[in-house]
Design an enzyme around this catalytic site. Structure first.
Site, mmCIF file in Angstrom:
data_model
loop_
_atom_site.group_PDB
_atom_site.id
_atom_site.type_symbol
_atom_site.label_atom_id
_atom_site.label_comp_id
_atom_site.label_asym_id
_atom_site.label_seq_id
_atom_site.Cartn_x
_atom_site.Cartn_y
_atom_site.Cartn_z
ATOM 1 N N LYS A 186 23.197 -1.795 109.658
ATOM 2 C CA LYS A 186 23.327 -0.916 110.820
ATOM 3 C C LYS A 186 22.753 0.491 110.534
ATOM 4 C CE LYS A 186 25.398 -3.758 113.718
ATOM 5 N NZ LYS A 186 25.541 -5.121 113.153
HETATM 6 C C1 LIG Z 1 26.905 -5.945 113.899
HETATM 7 C C2 LIG Z 1 27.475 -6.160 115.248
HETATM 8 C C3 LIG Z 1 28.841 -6.400 115.464
HETATM 9 C C4 LIG Z 1 29.809 -6.679 114.370
HETATM 10 O O1 LIG Z 1 29.831 -5.846 113.315
HETATM 11 P P1 LIG Z 1 30.284 -6.327 111.851
HETATM 12 O O2 LIG Z 1 30.571 -5.011 111.208
HETATM 13 O O3 LIG Z 1 29.136 -7.035 111.224
HETATM 14 O O4 LIG Z 1 31.500 -7.154 111.998
HETATM 15 C C5 LIG Z 1 29.299 -6.504 116.757
HETATM 16 N N1 LIG Z 1 28.469 -6.413 117.797
HETATM 17 C C6 LIG Z 1 27.154 -6.205 117.647
HETATM 18 C C7 LIG Z 1 26.290 -6.100 118.859
HETATM 19 C C8 LIG Z 1 26.612 -6.099 116.374
HETATM 20 O O5 LIG Z 1 25.294 -5.946 116.225
#
Ligand SMILES: *Cc1c(COP(=O)(O)O)cnc(C)c1O
Length: 405
Positions: A186
């Site tokens: 992210k």
């Molecule tokens: C990455 C992501 C999540 C979940 O995040 P994690 O930290 O990997 O559990 C939820 N929604 C979207 C759109 C994402 O890209």
């Protein structure tokens, strides 16, 4: 695009602070921690940077969605409307609180089509969950007016759009609550982590307790805390929060680089008249983690993706239509309701209903769309070379198609 491209001395410094005290937990141990509260500090930094009154850190973006939904009182008998294009975490979280996920079409914003949301509303609908995919935003004004008209909750999944905004407000701070993910890929990362943001004190207090076994955090020590409701353990550790703290301090820099590289790539791709771009409800608010572009037909798009693969240019380019994790077309585990434990028959039937649902409007967009991840470390030469190779491939395919036609 991801913050891991920029690890350095800052991350090490904050981690070392935690290692020096040895207190890896975010709660308690007030004496031995010698004033080091990385999770609390990061929560304050999030509230300040994004402009919300409260932020609750948790162990992942998925945990943030589950926590937010519980705090908003979403559960048995409730339907949550969400888009056909998202990461699987969004529907997993809905199922985790015992609610029913109702997937609806996206439009050329690659996010919820407001008209599709309207059509999906039933007496059971409790919440609309826009997912701000690939760094950019849903049409929030349209969704806000639907929610206020029908008295629905608005929960933003902003996990992929940290630092993007809509009409001056940061994504994730506009609805009743919003979530971020700080997983490894992210915009800012702390390996694994997430946050719930809200301007509602009741929602914040519920998140604070729910993510820590229901602790009300008002006792003189943890053992003296009361448990006004049942919670779970979705806590973040001080080690993770330490890395997050270093990363949020670099977010301005990440966003500036993304915007610059995004503009340069877009300018080069724009020389091809057959290319169109994702519609962005508020272009100045785009965080520019991706450039999402479209070609005239699925056949042309597939040929381009295939040629990019052959020529080794596909890395960093995402054709979501064939992706197993981000688009409903390939979610057979959902369509067949393949859970390890039994769901209630009602939820199971509602989930399996997606197998025969018409997503042709989403297909019409997603089958022609490619998203290019914007690198933070690209040199100008690398960017131009990458863009020129993409242009050559696209023009080659378009030329071939016109010869065949
Ligand atoms: C990455 C992501 C999540 C979940 O995040 P994690 O930290 O990997 O559990 C939820 N929604 C979207 C759109 C994402 O890209």
């Amino acid at each position: 695009m991801p913050g891991f491209e920029f690890f350095g001395a800052e991350e090490r410094k904050h981690l070392q602070d935690v290692m020096d005290t040895g207190i890896l937990m975010r709660y308690g141990f007030d004496g031995p921690r010698k004033g080091i509260w990385k999770a609390k500090e990061l929560e304050t930094a999030i509230s300040n940077y994004f402009g919300c009154t409260h932020a609750q850190l948790v162990s992942s973006g998925t945990a943030a969605l589950t926590t937010a939904m519980s705090a908003l009182g979403i559960g048995y008998g409730d339907e949550v409307i969400l888009p056909s294009f998202t990461f699987v975490a969004s529907f997993e979280a809905v199922l985790s609180v015992g609610a029913i996920p109702v997937m609806v079409d996206v439009d050329d914003t690659l996010t919820l089509d407001p008209e599709a949301v309207r059509k999906a509303i039933t007496p059971k609908t409790k919440c609309v969950m826009p997912v701000h995919m690939c760094g950019s935003m849903a049409d929030m004004e349209a969704l806000q007016s639907i929610c206020s008209e029908h008295k629905l909750l608005l929960l933003e999944d902003a996990c992929q759009s940290i630092g993007a905004s809509y009409k001056g407000k940061m994504l994730g701070t506009i609805g009743d609550a919003g979530t971020f993910s700080f997983d490894f890929v992210k915009t800012i990362t702390c390996a694994e982590g997430g946050a719930v943001m809200t301007n509602r004190k009741d929602v914040y207090l519920a998140c604070d307790g729910y993510s820590d076994h229901g602790h009300d955090h008002t006792g003189v020590d943890r053992g003296a805390d009361l448990h006004p409701f049942i919670g779970y353990n979705f806590r973040i550790s001080e080690l993770h929060a330490a890395v997050g703290l270093a990363q949020i301090q670099k977010l301005d820099q990440f966003l500036a680089i993304q915007k610059k590289n995004h503009a340069a790539l877009k300018a080069i791709l724009s020389t091809i008249p057959e290319i169109s771009f994702r519609r962005i409800p508020d272009p100045v608010g785009d965080s520019c983690t991706f450039l999402s572009w479209m070609l005239p037909t699925e056949a042309i798009t597939r040929a381009v993706v295939n040629e990019m693969k052959v020529q080794g240019v596909l890395a960093g380019n995402f054709y979501w239509f064939d992706n197993n994790w981000h688009y409903i077309r390939k979610w057979d585990h959902l369509k067949h309701s393949l859970t390890l434990n039994a769901l209630s028959p009602e939820i199971k039937a509602a989930v399996m209903h997606h197998a025969n649902k018409d997503f042709s409007a989403s297909d019409a967009v997603m089958s022609r769309c490619v998203s290019t991840a914007i690198g933070l470390l690209w040199t100008e030469d690398q960017l131009v070379e990458k863009a020129n190779r993409m242009v050559a491939i696209i023009q080659g395919v378009l030329h071939q198609q016109s010869v065949q036609a």
